[in-house]
Design a protein around this motif. Structure first.
Motif, PDB file in Angstrom:
ATOM      1  N   VAL A 152      15.896   7.777  -9.473  1.00  0.00           N
ATOM      2  CA  VAL A 152      16.996   8.737  -9.335  1.00  0.00           C
ATOM      3  C   VAL A 152      16.477  10.003  -8.645  1.00  0.00           C
ATOM      4  N   ALA A 153      15.291  10.440  -9.070  1.00  0.00           N
ATOM      5  CA  ALA A 153      14.675  11.607  -8.423  1.00  0.00           C
ATOM      6  C   ALA A 153      14.330  11.282  -6.967  1.00  0.00           C
ATOM      7  N   GLY A 154      13.889  10.059  -6.717  1.00  0.00           N
ATOM      8  CA  GLY A 154      13.553   9.644  -5.349  1.00  0.00           C
ATOM      9  C   GLY A 154      14.764   9.704  -4.437  1.00  0.00           C
ATOM     10  N   LEU A 155      15.899   9.242  -4.939  1.00  0.00           N
ATOM     11  CA  LEU A 155      17.122   9.285  -4.127  1.00  0.00           C
ATOM     12  C   LEU A 155      17.548  10.729  -3.887  1.00  0.00           C
ATOM     13  N   GLN A 156      17.392  11.556  -4.895  1.00  0.00           N
ATOM     14  CA  GLN A 156      17.730  12.973  -4.702  1.00  0.00           C
ATOM     15  C   GLN A 156      16.806  13.609  -3.658  1.00  0.00           C
ATOM     16  N   ARG A 157      15.547  13.222  -3.708  1.00  0.00           N
ATOM     17  CA  ARG A 157      14.591  13.732  -2.708  1.00  0.00           C
ATOM     18  C   ARG A 157      15.005  13.267  -1.301  1.00  0.00           C
ATOM     19  N   GLY A 158      15.403  12.018  -1.187  1.00  0.00           N
ATOM     20  CA  GLY A 158      15.816  11.472   0.112  1.00  0.00           C
ATOM     21  C   GLY A 158      17.030  12.178   0.679  1.00  0.00           C
ATOM     22  N   ALA A 159      17.815  12.787  -0.202  1.00  0.00           N
ATOM     23  CA  ALA A 159      19.027  13.474   0.248  1.00  0.00           C
ATOM     24  C   ALA A 159      18.747  14.893   0.721  1.00  0.00           C
ATOM     25  N   GLU A 160      17.523  15.377   0.457  1.00  0.00           N
ATOM     26  CA  GLU A 160      17.214  16.760   0.863  1.00  0.00           C
ATOM     27  C   GLU A 160      17.100  16.862   2.379  1.00  0.00           C
ATOM     28  N   SER A 161      17.513  17.986   2.894  1.00  0.00           N
ATOM     29  CA  SER A 161      17.494  18.216   4.330  1.00  0.00           C
ATOM     30  C   SER A 161      16.070  18.129   4.876  1.00  0.00           C
ATOM     31  N   GLY A 162      15.916  17.421   5.978  1.00  0.00           N
ATOM     32  CA  GLY A 162      14.626  17.396   6.666  1.00  0.00           C
ATOM     33  C   GLY A 162      13.654  16.358   6.157  1.00  0.00           C
ATOM     34  N   VAL A 163      14.019  15.644   5.089  1.00  0.00           N
ATOM     35  CA  VAL A 163      13.096  14.655   4.522  1.00  0.00           C
ATOM     36  C   VAL A 163      13.235  13.329   5.285  1.00  0.00           C
ATOM     37  N   LEU A 164      12.112  12.741   5.638  1.00  0.00           N
ATOM     38  CA  LEU A 164      12.140  11.456   6.330  1.00  0.00           C
ATOM     39  C   LEU A 164      12.236  10.324   5.297  1.00  0.00           C
ATOM     40  N   LYS A 165      11.421   9.292   5.406  1.00  0.00           N
ATOM     41  CA  LYS A 165      11.621   8.127   4.520  1.00  0.00           C
ATOM     42  C   LYS A 165      10.995   8.322   3.145  1.00  0.00           C
ATOM     43  N   VAL A 166      11.803   8.088   2.127  1.00  0.00           N
ATOM     44  CA  VAL A 166      11.316   8.075   0.746  1.00  0.00           C
ATOM     45  C   VAL A 166      11.242   6.612   0.293  1.00  0.00           C
ATOM     46  N   LEU A 167      10.107   6.248  -0.270  1.00  0.00           N
ATOM     47  CA  LEU A 167       9.934   4.875  -0.759  1.00  0.00           C
ATOM     48  C   LEU A 167       9.957   4.834  -2.282  1.00  0.00           C
ATOM     49  N   LEU A 168      10.377   3.714  -2.804  1.00  0.00           N
ATOM     50  CA  LEU A 168      10.313   3.471  -4.250  1.00  0.00           C
ATOM     51  C   LEU A 168       9.381   2.278  -4.481  1.00  0.00           C
ATOM     52  N   ARG A 169       8.544   2.400  -5.521  1.00  0.00           N
ATOM     53  CA  ARG A 169       7.609   1.312  -5.842  1.00  0.00           C
ATOM     54  C   ARG A 169       7.880   0.872  -7.277  1.00  0.00           C
ATOM     55  N   PRO A 170       7.774  -0.431  -7.530  1.00  0.00           N
ATOM     56  CA  PRO A 170       8.023  -0.895  -8.905  1.00  0.00           C
ATOM     57  C   PRO A 170       7.118  -0.168  -9.889  1.00  0.00           C
ATOM     58  N   SER A 171       7.647   0.096 -11.057  1.00  0.00           N
ATOM     59  CA  SER A 171       6.878   0.857 -12.060  1.00  0.00           C
ATOM     60  C   SER A 171       5.744  -0.011 -12.595  1.00  0.00           C
ATOM     61  N   HIS A 181      15.459  -3.569 -15.337  1.00  0.00           N
ATOM     62  CA  HIS A 181      15.722  -2.192 -14.914  1.00  0.00           C
ATOM     63  C   HIS A 181      16.351  -2.155 -13.524  1.00  0.00           C
ATOM     64  N   GLY A 182      17.128  -1.138 -13.282  1.00  0.00           N
ATOM     65  CA  GLY A 182      17.682  -0.950 -11.943  1.00  0.00           C
ATOM     66  C   GLY A 182      18.341   0.414 -11.821  1.00  0.00           C
ATOM     67  N   ILE A 183      18.454   0.899 -10.582  1.00  0.00           N
ATOM     68  CA  ILE A 183      19.119   2.187 -10.322  1.00  0.00           C
ATOM     69  C   ILE A 183      20.597   1.894 -10.109  1.00  0.00           C
ATOM     70  N   TRP A 184      21.387   2.319 -11.015  1.00  0.00           N
ATOM     71  CA  TRP A 184      22.789   1.919 -11.090  1.00  0.00           C
ATOM     72  C   TRP A 184      23.702   3.052 -10.621  1.00  0.00           C
ATOM     73  N   LEU A 185      24.623   2.695  -9.736  1.00  0.00           N
ATOM     74  CA  LEU A 185      25.599   3.678  -9.268  1.00  0.00           C
ATOM     75  C   LEU A 185      26.968   3.320  -9.818  1.00  0.00           C
ATOM     76  N   ASP A 186      27.613   4.298 -10.403  1.00  0.00           N
ATOM     77  CA  ASP A 186      28.989   4.071 -10.872  1.00  0.00           C
ATOM     78  C   ASP A 186      29.753   5.377 -10.756  1.00  0.00           C
ATOM     79  N   ASP A 187      30.805   5.341  -9.968  1.00  0.00           N
ATOM     80  CA  ASP A 187      31.660   6.519  -9.816  1.00  0.00           C
ATOM     81  C   ASP A 187      30.839   7.743  -9.394  1.00  0.00           C
ATOM     82  N   GLY A 188      29.920   7.518  -8.433  1.00  0.00           N
ATOM     83  CA  GLY A 188      29.110   8.617  -7.910  1.00  0.00           C
ATOM     84  C   GLY A 188      27.965   9.031  -8.810  1.00  0.00           C
ATOM     85  N   LYS A 189      27.886   8.416  -9.994  1.00  0.00           N
ATOM     86  CA  LYS A 189      26.822   8.803 -10.934  1.00  0.00           C
ATOM     87  C   LYS A 189      25.697   7.783 -10.900  1.00  0.00           C
ATOM     88  N   LEU A 190      24.467   8.288 -10.795  1.00  0.00           N
ATOM     89  CA  LEU A 190      23.291   7.442 -10.649  1.00  0.00           C
ATOM     90  C   LEU A 190      22.509   7.452 -11.963  1.00  0.00           C
TER      91      LEU A 190
END
Lengths: 318, 318
Positions: free
Chosen positions: B299-318, B2-11
């Motif tokens: 993907v949701a974590g990265l979207q959360r990290g992009a929100e204004s005012g949010v500090l560090k978002v971490l991801l943990r293996p499932s 598994h992995g979070i894949w970016l291609d042409d701006g799409k996650l």
């Protein structure tokens, strides 16, 4: 009194300028030779607000002031500082907040029958230095600001972008410091002047692009010169902005971050070593003189100085 | 894999990633905790071309490689360098022309079940350092790049513009060096985090404008942050560009020349002192953690990290 007067972008020869009383600590200087600088042209173009007598490059005779200066041939630093503000106290007098600058900020310049400057700004010109050399003290000092700001070592690969008045002086200063600059220019006629200093000149951009220079000095003051300088640098290289720019500059700031480039603004420099280099003959700028006008024809002289490809234009008292 | 894949701006979360063979001199790492960085968000926005697994902030276990590393808990430098080019030979490995960069340039990143990194990039994490601290090694190293680049002295007046992830770390690094930075931010909630380091924070721009700071560090990566930093500087002051910028930046280059300002681009920094500061507890970044997502919800974590005012978002293996 006569002088070349700038007001609202309009240049006129005025004959009705008042001869003001001499302030304490200042001297009155009768210029014997004056130089036209890019800054004069930018003031004319209205990039900075200034109204008054133009001119800040000169050599002249002290005609009024304390006896130890009277009759002395002098050049002089152009920033008149308060000596009290935080910048002055920190040894950054050229950045004094209260400063006036000869013919640039709040002080009438030298393109006149006479003008004023603080005594502490003066340097006596040694007898052996002709006026035609001494008049270059100010721009040569500006070129000498670069080794003051950067920690340059022999072996550093330096690029000078621009073969004009300033680029010529900068290249000669670097060569005198045992560096081997390459000058990128546009005019074979100018580049050939560098040969007697064993400085390599080129009009071929492809020869310098992505060559990984340690230092690139933009003496053009335009966006394209800046861009060439930027692209010639290695990562962590230093780009010196030696000339002021007409209008805002757009840059790829992220690329500066990724490549950890340093940009260094560079303005006025030290007069004493400049005068010393003119005095010992290690720099002889007379080959840069491209024309001479009488002060009476000064407006024409400034117009000539603004023409593309013209090197130094001098003005001589009528 | 598994992995979070970016291609042409799409996650996307992909489950079909191949487990590639281990190249010589590399190790395979199973991340135990990962951090979302502004660079990830800029890659998503398409400011740099990258296609592959995102992510470069991690702490993890070596699951394949030479025996001396097997089972070791590690962090790792993100630039993989050739060791042979002019930059590498000159000790500027982070600027290697042939480099790949974990999850940024030419190399799949750490937001995956496992990923690869050269052995020479690894640092063993001391037992006492929790994963929640160790995962900050990379951004803390980037903050520590500033004292590496500048000759900072106690007494220097430093301004940090931005109270986000990076501004917080930069301010703490400066305070640890016995400097007394002021942080200009927008969120009382974030500025209050600086109190335990005795760092002054403010949301009031008028308190810092034209205050003549020696050094201003823009951690915002936007034109307005740059402008605030610029105006807060004294003449001959230094502006550090610590964050990448979205799009071109327009600046008044003449003012930089007149005031002889230095701009310094600043990118990756030294891992060993960063890990040491996390290990001795002099910097504890855990108060910057603003949320945790499973890798599956990355993907949701990265979207959360992009929100204004949010500090560090971490991801943990499932």
């Amino acid at each position: 009194m006569h002088g070349i007067w700038l007001d609202d972008g309009k240049l006129t020869l005025r004959g009705d300028l008042p001869r003001v009383e001499l302030p304490i600590d200042e001297v009155r200087i009768r210029p014997t030779l004056m130089g036209v600088c890019r800054t004069d042209l930018e003031l004319m173009a209205g990039y900075y607000p200034f109204s008054g007598v133009l001119g800040h490059e000169f050599v002249g005779m002290v005609e009024e002031g304390p006896v130890e200066w009277l009759g002395q041939r002098v050049v002089g630093e152009i920033n008149s500082t308060c000596g009290r503000c935080r910048s002055c106290q920190a040894g950054r007098g050229n950045h004094c907040r209260e400063r006036t600058v000869l013919g640039i900020v709040g002080r009438n310049g030298c393109f006149a029958d006479s003008f004023l400057l603080p005594q502490r700004n003066l340097l006596a010109v040694p007898d052996g230095v002709p006026d035609e050399c001494a008049v270059f003290t100010e721009p040569l000092a500006a070129a000498m600001r670069i080794p003051e700001q950067l920690d340059l070592c022999p072996g550093d690969r330096c690029l000078v972008v621009g073969d004009g008045r300033l680029g010529q002086l900068v290249a000669r200063v670097l060569a005198r410091q045992h560096l081997s600059p390459i000058v990128l220019g546009r005019h074979e006629r100018k580049l050939v002047l560098l040969e007697k200093y064993q400085i390599e000149g080129t009009v071929d951009r492809t020869r310098i692009e992505e060559q990984g220079f340690d230092v690139a000095i933009d003496c053009t003051g335009n966006a394209s010169g800046f861009e060439v300088a930027r692209r010639a640098l290695r990562p962590q290289g230093t780009l010196v902005m030696k000339s002021t720019y007409a209008g805002p500059l757009q840059l790829d700031a992220s690329a500066l971050v990724v490549d950890e480039i340093q940009l260094v603004g560079s303005r006025c420099g030290p007069f004493a070593p400049a005068l010393a280099a003119l005095s010992d003959g290690s720099i002889d700028p007379r080959d840069l003189i491209d024309g001479e006008f009488s002060l009476e024809d000064g407006v024409a002289g400034l117009q000539r100085g603004a023409e593309s490809g013209v090197l130094k234009v001098l003005l001589r008292p009528s």
